[in-house]
Design a protein around this motif. Structure first.
Motif, mmCIF file in Angstrom:
data_model
loop_
_atom_site.group_PDB
_atom_site.id
_atom_site.type_symbol
_atom_site.label_atom_id
_atom_site.label_comp_id
_atom_site.label_asym_id
_atom_site.label_seq_id
_atom_site.Cartn_x
_atom_site.Cartn_y
_atom_site.Cartn_z
ATOM 1 N N SER A 1 76.707 -25.142 57.677
ATOM 2 C CA SER A 1 78.016 -25.165 58.321
ATOM 3 C C SER A 1 78.213 -23.961 59.232
ATOM 4 N N ASP B 1 79.130 -23.949 63.568
ATOM 5 C CA ASP B 1 80.575 -23.759 63.595
ATOM 6 C C ASP B 1 80.988 -23.171 64.945
ATOM 7 N N GLN C 1 79.041 -29.710 54.195
ATOM 8 C CA GLN C 1 79.810 -29.522 55.426
ATOM 9 C C GLN C 1 81.122 -30.308 55.369
#
Length: 482
Positions: free
Chosen positions: A404, A408, A70
């Motif tokens: 991620s 997000d 990430q």
């Protein structure tokens, strides 16, 4: 009482550090392509110390690898090269649903997962195993996969297992409550009981037998062996050159796999002595022995995958499911109401009940989104392909950064908020932004079993008890690499 979650070794990252590294939209792959990036070597990559090693890979434990990815996505963008050592193959990491969809569309007829472990295939070869469903590729993978898909991914086939799986889950909840009362804040005995539940559920599904809920020495050794094998999967990305040369964990892994093989062979032999007449819900053992061309070693290997592959992930995901529920009493109340409305006074949960537990399913999916057990999706291109406008050659290893994507803010409103209601309108959710069980032909073949097991035990727990969180700051998070 979910304060018991504190002492498990699985919970190793503080929620206070569980903040996404939000990226500027100007740093996306699409912006970079406007600058002329067209080929693999044009993609950004982290600098190596003296051109030899990415020092960050040495600083981050494997259980925190999702956080490293990430961080790199934040620094390098949505598509970059990950190469820990100068001698390592170049891997391409992608972290948007659009790029992930392109990857899935171009994975070919026989998706290739790519290298999982440096040592494990060698150990399997020593013990006389073929590649099996996890390691095989091409037509051999399809041959191993098809017989399992025909059974495990069919809801109708699984329906007959629900009553007994419900009993196993209900008895486990009873034991957990007793252990909680006896051991107060020591969660270790409860973790063992949850792991035992995963094996008992898989054992019933495979062999149609209800084993005693007892942690024997044999089972303890089996769990230790599973843990060793899981570590081998996790450590493959960051083992040093010296460790690779001297094959540091070869003997330990050989012993662990030997233990798993012996345990699995013993279970098959024991079940084979009581083969019964088939019915609509015949044991997987009978099915593999009589309706496939699998030889003895292939049947053993299949059951190693079925019995062992879900132990760590199912245990891990269930704990975090309960933890997330404990932090949101209003969600628990709503779930409790649904459970009593659908199940009522029924002593067992049937497939008919299960199919009506819509809010339960939303809660589980939301838990897997915010605290995922699986942080990556791995594929090796079987032919040249263009992804995100970048030309990638055959055999390029591409990693989908699920962690991620699932946190997000570009793809999820308030991504850190635990909000099961976001799943009410699935048409608004990009299916490639959430892939905890994978997507496509090579998705997790045990998905339906795992989902059912976790929802059954949580239903029995929340029907009669409320999970209460005492100290939020003590809960820590890590992910299992896959």
């Amino acid at each position: 009482d979910s304060e018991m979650l504190r002492s498990t070794s699985l919970l190793q990252r503080s929620l206070r550090s569980f903040q996404p590294y939000y990226r500027s939209i100007t740093n996306t792959n699409f912006e970079r392509n406007e600058l002329g990036i067209k080929h693999l070597d044009d993609l950004p990559t982290a600098k190596k110390f003296l051109g030899l090693v990415d020092l960050e890979i040495l600083r981050w434990p494997t259980t925190k690898f999702h956080k490293l990815q990430q961080k790199k996505t934040n620094q390098l963008g949505d598509m970059y090269i990950f190469q820990p050592f100068f001698f390592s193959p170049k891997m391409v990491v992608i972290s948007t649903p659009e790029l992930f969809a392109e990857l899935c569309a171009k994975e070919g007829k026989y998706p290739s997962r790519g290298p999982i472990s440096v040592t494990l295939p060698k150990v399997r070869d020593i013990l006389g195993f073929k590649e099996g469903i996890i390691f095989s590729e091409g037509t051999e993978w399809k041959r191993n996969r098809d017989p399992l898909s025909k059974r495990l991914l069919r809801p109708k086939f699984l329906a007959g297992y629900f009553p007994k799986l419900s009993v196993i889950a209900k008895n486990t909840v009873t034991d957990i409550i007793e252990l909680k009362q006896a051991h107060k804040h020591d969660f270790a005995p409860i973790i063992k009981r949850i792991r035992l539940w995963t094996v008992m559920s898989s054992d019933y599904f495979a062999f149609h037998r209800m084993n005693e809920a007892k942690m024997t020495e044999e089972l303890s050794q089996y769990f230790e062996a599973i843990d060793t094998i899981v570590r081998a999967f996790q450590e493959g990305q960051r083992r040093s050159l010296v460790e690779i040369i001297i094959n540091k964990n070869h003997n330990e892994l050989l012993g662990a796999f030997h233990s798993v093989v012996n345990y699995t062979r013993k279970q098959i032999q024991s079940a084979s002595t009581s083969i019964r007449e088939k019915d609509d819900h015949a044991r997987m053992l009978e099915y593999l022995q009589n309706d496939t061309d699998f030889d003895e070693m292939e049947i053993i290997d299949t059951f190693i995958s079925l019995l062992g592959a879900g132990v760590d992930t199912t245990t891990h995901t269930t704990q975090w499911f309960w933890y997330n529920l404990s932090r949101h009493p209003n969600v628990q109340d709503k779930l409790h109401d649904e459970l009593h409305s659908v199940i009522g006074d029924s002593p067992v949960i049937t497939a008919e009940h299960y199919n009506k537990l819509h809010y339960m399913k939303m809660c589980l999916e939301e838990s897997m989104r915010v605290t995922p057990s699986v942080s990556t999706h791995s594929r090796v291109l079987t032919e040249d392909a263009t992804i995100g406008g970048v030309n990638l050659p055959k055999n390029t290893h591409v990693i989908g950064d699920l962690y991620s994507m699932q946190l997000d803010e570009r793809f999820w409103d308030n991504p850190l908020e635990f909000k099961p209601e976001r799943w009410e309108n699935r048409k608004e959710i990009d299916p490639f932004s959430f892939a905890q069980f994978g997507i496509g032909p090579r998705m997790c073949v045990g998905r339906r079993i795992a989902e059912a097991e976790m929802q059954l035990i949580t239903a029995h727990l929340c029907m009669s008890y409320k999970i209460h969180l005492e100290k939020e700051s003590d809960a820590k998070f890590d992910a299992i690499m896959r």
